[in-house]
Structures are given as C-alpha cells and as structure tokens.
Write a protein that holds these residues in place. Structure first.
Motif, PDB file in Angstrom:
ATOM      1  N   PRO A 134     -34.096  22.642  38.712  1.00 47.62           N
ATOM      2  CA  PRO A 134     -34.641  21.456  39.408  1.00 47.62           C
ATOM      3  C   PRO A 134     -33.582  20.423  39.830  1.00 47.62           C
ATOM      4  N   LEU A 135     -32.331  20.641  39.426  1.00 44.93           N
ATOM      5  CA  LEU A 135     -31.269  19.660  39.675  1.00 44.93           C
ATOM      6  C   LEU A 135     -31.000  19.451  41.170  1.00 44.93           C
ATOM      7  N   ALA A 136     -30.577  18.244  41.540  1.00 41.86           N
ATOM      8  CA  ALA A 136     -30.132  17.985  42.917  1.00 41.86           C
ATOM      9  C   ALA A 136     -28.848  18.778  43.180  1.00 41.86           C
ATOM     10  N   ASP A 137     -28.538  18.983  44.459  1.00 40.95           N
ATOM     11  CA  ASP A 137     -27.291  19.669  44.791  1.00 40.95           C
ATOM     12  C   ASP A 137     -26.099  18.761  44.501  1.00 40.95           C
ATOM     13  N   GLY A 138     -24.946  19.353  44.281  1.00 39.52           N
ATOM     14  CA  GLY A 138     -23.718  18.566  44.228  1.00 39.52           C
ATOM     15  C   GLY A 138     -23.236  18.193  42.838  1.00 39.52           C
ATOM     16  N   TYR A 139     -23.981  18.597  41.793  1.00 38.90           N
ATOM     17  CA  TYR A 139     -23.527  18.269  40.431  1.00 38.90           C
ATOM     18  C   TYR A 139     -22.688  19.398  39.846  1.00 38.90           C
ATOM     19  N   LYS A 140     -21.505  19.036  39.379  1.00 39.00           N
ATOM     20  CA  LYS A 140     -20.715  19.954  38.558  1.00 39.00           C
ATOM     21  C   LYS A 140     -20.999  19.580  37.107  1.00 39.00           C
ATOM     22  N   SER A 141     -20.490  20.379  36.166  1.00 33.61           N
ATOM     23  CA  SER A 141     -20.792  20.027  34.775  1.00 33.61           C
ATOM     24  C   SER A 141     -19.770  20.577  33.791  1.00 33.61           C
ATOM     25  N   VAL A 142     -19.813  19.999  32.601  1.00 31.54           N
ATOM     26  CA  VAL A 142     -19.140  20.588  31.445  1.00 31.54           C
ATOM     27  C   VAL A 142     -20.238  21.140  30.555  1.00 31.54           C
ATOM     28  N   HIS A 143     -20.152  22.437  30.275  1.00 28.12           N
ATOM     29  CA  HIS A 143     -21.151  23.070  29.412  1.00 28.12           C
ATOM     30  C   HIS A 143     -20.608  23.165  27.993  1.00 28.12           C
ATOM     31  N   VAL A 144     -21.439  22.760  27.039  1.00 27.21           N
ATOM     32  CA  VAL A 144     -21.056  22.780  25.632  1.00 27.21           C
ATOM     33  C   VAL A 144     -22.061  23.666  24.904  1.00 27.21           C
ATOM     34  N   SER A 145     -21.578  24.805  24.380  1.00 28.22           N
ATOM     35  CA  SER A 145     -22.553  25.793  23.879  1.00 28.22           C
ATOM     36  C   SER A 145     -23.159  25.429  22.522  1.00 28.22           C
ATOM     37  N   GLY A 146     -22.470  24.554  21.759  1.00 32.11           N
ATOM     38  CA  GLY A 146     -22.980  24.230  20.422  1.00 32.11           C
ATOM     39  C   GLY A 146     -24.053  23.151  20.399  1.00 32.11           C
ATOM     40  N   ALA A 147     -24.358  22.564  21.546  1.00 34.84           N
ATOM     41  CA  ALA A 147     -25.378  21.509  21.587  1.00 34.84           C
ATOM     42  C   ALA A 147     -26.764  22.098  21.366  1.00 34.84           C
ATOM     43  N   ALA A 148     -27.645  21.281  20.835  1.00 36.70           N
ATOM     44  CA  ALA A 148     -28.993  21.763  20.515  1.00 36.70           C
ATOM     45  C   ALA A 148     -30.035  20.726  20.884  1.00 36.70           C
ATOM     46  N   ARG A 149     -31.268  21.186  20.894  1.00 39.51           N
ATOM     47  CA  ARG A 149     -32.382  20.242  20.987  1.00 39.51           C
ATOM     48  C   ARG A 149     -33.320  20.507  19.811  1.00 39.51           C
ATOM     49  N   VAL A 150     -33.974  19.441  19.392  1.00 41.35           N
ATOM     50  CA  VAL A 150     -34.879  19.590  18.252  1.00 41.35           C
ATOM     51  C   VAL A 150     -36.130  18.759  18.501  1.00 41.35           C
ATOM     52  N   ASN A 151     -37.259  19.336  18.150  1.00 36.84           N
ATOM     53  CA  ASN A 151     -38.522  18.622  18.253  1.00 36.84           C
ATOM     54  C   ASN A 151     -38.717  17.830  16.951  1.00 36.84           C
ATOM     55  N   GLY A 152     -38.553  16.521  17.046  1.00 33.17           N
ATOM     56  CA  GLY A 152     -38.591  15.662  15.854  1.00 33.17           C
ATOM     57  C   GLY A 152     -39.882  15.792  15.065  1.00 33.17           C
ATOM     58  N   ARG A 153     -40.981  15.903  15.788  1.00 33.84           N
ATOM     59  CA  ARG A 153     -42.286  16.049  15.156  1.00 33.84           C
ATOM     60  C   ARG A 153     -42.332  17.314  14.295  1.00 33.84           C
ATOM     61  N   ALA A 154     -41.880  18.424  14.887  1.00 30.35           N
ATOM     62  CA  ALA A 154     -41.926  19.713  14.189  1.00 30.35           C
ATOM     63  C   ALA A 154     -40.974  19.718  12.994  1.00 30.35           C
ATOM     64  N   LEU A 155     -39.784  19.155  13.172  1.00 33.60           N
ATOM     65  CA  LEU A 155     -38.814  19.164  12.076  1.00 33.60           C
ATOM     66  C   LEU A 155     -39.301  18.292  10.914  1.00 33.60           C
ATOM     67  N   ARG A 156     -39.851  17.142  11.249  1.00 37.59           N
ATOM     68  CA  ARG A 156     -40.393  16.259  10.205  1.00 37.59           C
ATOM     69  C   ARG A 156     -41.471  16.989   9.399  1.00 37.59           C
ATOM     70  N   SER A 157     -42.386  17.682  10.099  1.00 31.01           N
ATOM     71  CA  SER A 157     -43.441  18.426   9.393  1.00 31.01           C
ATOM     72  C   SER A 157     -42.840  19.513   8.520  1.00 31.01           C
ATOM     73  N   SER A 158     -41.844  20.216   9.046  1.00 31.69           N
ATOM     74  CA  SER A 158     -41.223  21.283   8.249  1.00 31.69           C
ATOM     75  C   SER A 158     -40.594  20.729   6.982  1.00 31.69           C
ATOM     76  N   LEU A 159     -39.904  19.583   7.132  1.00 31.56           N
ATOM     77  CA  LEU A 159     -39.244  18.979   5.963  1.00 31.56           C
ATOM     78  C   LEU A 159     -40.284  18.546   4.929  1.00 31.56           C
ATOM     79  N   LEU A 160     -41.366  17.946   5.394  1.00 29.10           N
ATOM     80  CA  LEU A 160     -42.397  17.493   4.453  1.00 29.10           C
ATOM     81  C   LEU A 160     -43.102  18.686   3.796  1.00 29.10           C
ATOM     82  N   ASN A 161     -43.369  19.728   4.591  1.00 31.68           N
ATOM     83  CA  ASN A 161     -43.959  20.939   4.003  1.00 31.68           C
ATOM     84  C   ASN A 161     -43.025  21.546   2.970  1.00 31.68           C
ATOM     85  N   GLY A 162     -41.734  21.593   3.338  1.00 31.86           N
ATOM     86  CA  GLY A 162     -40.740  22.132   2.420  1.00 31.86           C
ATOM     87  C   GLY A 162     -40.703  21.317   1.132  1.00 31.86           C
TER      88      GLY A 162
END
Ligand code: FAD
Length: 371
Positions: A134-162
């Motif tokens: 979906p990005l506009a044309d003309g953007y270059k980038s630096v890709h970083v493979s170790g980056a992550a995303r996390v769903n805070g809601r899901a992680l919080r539930s997992s921690l509390l369940n744990g």
C-alpha cells in the motif's frame, strides 16, 4: 513470600508471571481502566533505530527487545501459544537517500552490542514497496530483520494465564494501600484487607491516585493516544513488516488483514477516553499520505490509551523512598511494550532479593516523588 501486584498492564502482568514462576505467592489486582495503555498499544519492538541518546533509557529498550524470544519460549512451555508476538522485521522508510545511509550507519553501529537487531539491508523503492504494497511510490528503506510486533492485549492475557498456572490469583477491581508508620502492609480490596510482605504498584498513568494517600505526590503524567485499526481487503498481511516513516507515525500489520495506524500524542487531554474527529483526521491524513493504498480499508475501531510518563521521560523502578514494603515501577511511556516484559522480570528479581540485570540507581523512584 506473599506479594500483591496492583495494576496489570504489560508491566504488572510480566512482574506477576515471573514472581509466580519463581514460586512466590502472588495476588494481582487490576481495575482494567478504559485507556489502559497496554490494551491500546501498537506493538512495535524495534528500539535500535531510535535517535534518543539517553543510555539508561536505551538499555531498558534494548534489553526488552532482546528478552522477548526467551519470554515467548517460556510462555509456550507453559502452554501459552497465543502471545501475539511475531518477528516480522521493520522497514524504516525515507525518500532521501542520504537519510537512508545515515540510518543504515546508525543501525550497524548499534548492532555491535545488539546482534539481535538481525540483518540490516538497504532496499530500493521497488523492494520496499514489494514488502508493503500500500506504500506510496518513491520510498527507499532500511530493513531490520530482528524487529517484531506484538499484540499487547494477547501478551498481557498470556502472562496473566501463565501466572495463574503457577498459582497466582487474579482479581478485578480497585485496590488502595494499607500503610502503618511508613510500612506498607497490604491493600484494601472490596472493603477487605489483604496483607502481604510486599506490594508492587504498577498502576500506569493512574499511579498517583493510589500513592497520594501516603502523603506524597507521584509525578506521572499521562499522554493520550488515539490509534486506528483498519482491515485491508484481499491481502495476506500476517508477515508484512512494521513500517516506520520519518514522521511521528507508524503502520503495523497483523493477521486477518488487520492494519494498525497511529498514533496521536495529546499532552493535555487528561483522562478523556473519547475518540475525536481531530484525532482520526490526523491519523488518517498522515497514514494515507505515506500509504495511499490503505484508502480502500474498512475502519474497524479506534482505541484510546494513556502513555505513562515520569520526569525526563525515563522509567523509574524500585522502592518508594521513605516507605518499606512497597516497590514501584512506572514511566514506560511510548516504549512500554518493548520494555515492560524485561522490567517486570527485574521487578520480580528485586522483590525476591535476587541480582538484577540493570543498574537500579539509574531509575531511582525518588526522581518522580515530591512531598
Ligand atoms: P497500563 O497498561 O496502563 O496498565 C496500568 C493498569 O493499572 C491498568 O489496567 C489500570 O486499570 C490499573 N490500575 C491503576 N490503578 C489501579 C488501582 N488502584 N487498582 C487496581 N488497578 C489499577 N510501546 C511499545 O513498546 N511499542 C509500541 O508500538 C507502542 N505503541 C503504543 C501505542 C499507543 C496508542 C499507546 C497508548 C501506547 C503504546 N506503547 C507502545 C506504550 C505502551 O503501551 C505502554 O508504555 C505500556 O503499555 C504501559 O504499561 P503499564 O503496565 O505501565 O500501564
């Protein structure tokens, strides 16, 4: 050792999980306020590209990102598989080639003592757009493979369940402190006294309400954030990278064609939990400029959260000065999903008198307290 935790966003939930796993008797009390930061958070875990120079802050963010894979593996061992964490990588985008090379240089420098950053790759405009169509044309980038995303809601539930699986008890409602001659001895919950050896206050933007009755002011300010969730038709988004534009905005992709865009930074909104026309306008305006392909999306929901900030935008962690039996941590600000699990681990170690992985004196709670 009996320990009560007041407030279970990402920080309290992580503290509880680690304490319970270590064998402590844990009681968690959480009010689940509208505007809980963890519930609204975007979920970027990519601290290495930040230009912020404060070392004490960076050490928490770096330590936080590094700790995630270990934590997720531990939760999975406990049968918690829906943690919401995925190492999908990130692209930091720019139209200016010089900025791209400056970013790459910064990332390579950071990699020296943070190999978890992964592969660092400069991508041209076509390669960049291929990773996030979906990005506009003309953007270059630096890709970083170790980056992550996390769903805070899901992680919080997992921690509390744990935590529950390791014997912790979780209650919902308001807690106030029981204090006798500068010693905190427990809490009052539902008109009943619950005593403990220690109380840990991880109450986010609301922390002053519970600390103030002790006769001191806890200086936490809340910054309101609105953030929008979209659904993009006909795309498989589960592996799309986090997009970090040069502005103060970001774009994240989750499973089920969900795209998250935001967020606002509203400093004087108090605890106003409303979704506003101006907030949505700002978010959509900025996001669609960067990624016009998102215009076809369905608007699913807009969430509101309060980022908790302590003075100098630096978290505080440790005993409350002048009192015994109480530990406090707060001020995770805009990076609390990144740092929260790691700071929770440190708090648990502190409560159990174990050696920490951080230099506690850098995060002195006294800096956030006035009489
Ligand atoms: P909270 O999650 O706010 O939890 C505090 C809890 O304490 C609440 O549930 C509240 O009800 C409870 N409580 C308070 N007082 C009491 C009481 N007396 N009794 C009982 N319970 C009480 N961070 C990142 O790393 N990456 C991101 O991409 C990112 N994006 C964000 C986007 C938005 C829109 C927002 C708002 C934040 C974002 N953050 C991000 C920051 C992160 O969400 C926060 O720093 C973090 O969630 C703070 O966690 P916390 O546990 O300290 O507070």
């Amino acid at each position: 050792e009996k320990i009560i935790i007041v407030g279970a966003g990402i920080l309290g939930a992580s503290t509880a999980y680690h304490l319970a796993k270590a064998g402590a008797e844990v009681v968690i009390i959480d009010r689940n306020d509208d505007g809980q930061a963890t519930n609204a958070a975007a979920g970027i875990v990519c601290p290495w590209l930040s230009q912020r120079r404060n070392k004490a802050w960076y050490n928490l963010a770096k330590g936080g990102a590094k700790y995630y894979p270990t934590l997720i593996a531990n939760l999975e061992e406990d049968g918690e598989k829906n943690t919401g964490y995925a190492k999908v990588g990130a692209i930091s985008i720019h139209t200016d080639e010089e900025k791209i090379y400056a970013m790459e240089k910064r990332a390579l420098k950071r990699k020296l003592d943070a190999p978890e950053i992964g592969e660092i790759t400069v991508l041209n405009t076509e390669q960049t757009k291929a990773l996030f169509p979906p990005l506009a044309d003309g953007y270059k980038s630096v890709h970083v493979s170790g980056a992550a995303r996390v769903n805070g809601r899901a992680l919080r539930s997992s921690l509390l369940n744990g935590a529950r699986k390791h014997g912790a008890k979780v209650f919902s409602g308001n807690a106030s402190l029981l204090c006798k001659e500068n010693k905190v001895t427990g809490v009052i919950f539902n008109d009943k006294k619950i005593t403990a050896n220690k109380v840990i206050v991880t109450a986010g933007a609301w922390a002053n309400q519970i600390i103030e009755p002790l006769g001191i002011q806890f200086q936490v300010t809340s910054q309101k954030a609105q953030i929008m969730h979209l659904q993009i038709p006909d795309e498989s988004t589960g592996k799309w990278p986090v997009v970090i534009p040069p502005s103060d905005q970001y774009i994240l992709s989750f499973e089920d064609q969900r795209i998250v865009i935001g967020a606002t930074h509203e400093n004087y909104a108090g605890f106003d939990t409303r979704v506003t026309a101006g907030g949505c306008h700002e978010i959509l305006n900025k996001a669609l400029q960067i990624a016009p392909g998102l215009s076809v999306c369905t608007i699913l929901e807009t969430r509101v959260g309060f980022r908790p900030f302590t003075p100098d935008f630096l978290p505080v962690i440790g005993p409350l000065p002048g009192f015994s039996g109480i530990l406090v941590a707060n001020g995770l600000g805009a990076s609390g999903l990144t740092m929260g699990p790691f700071i929770g681990l440190q708090l648990a170690k502190l409560a159990l008198n174990k050696e920490l992985d951080i230099e506690l004196s850098h995060y002195d709670v006294a800096s956030a307290v006035c009489n």
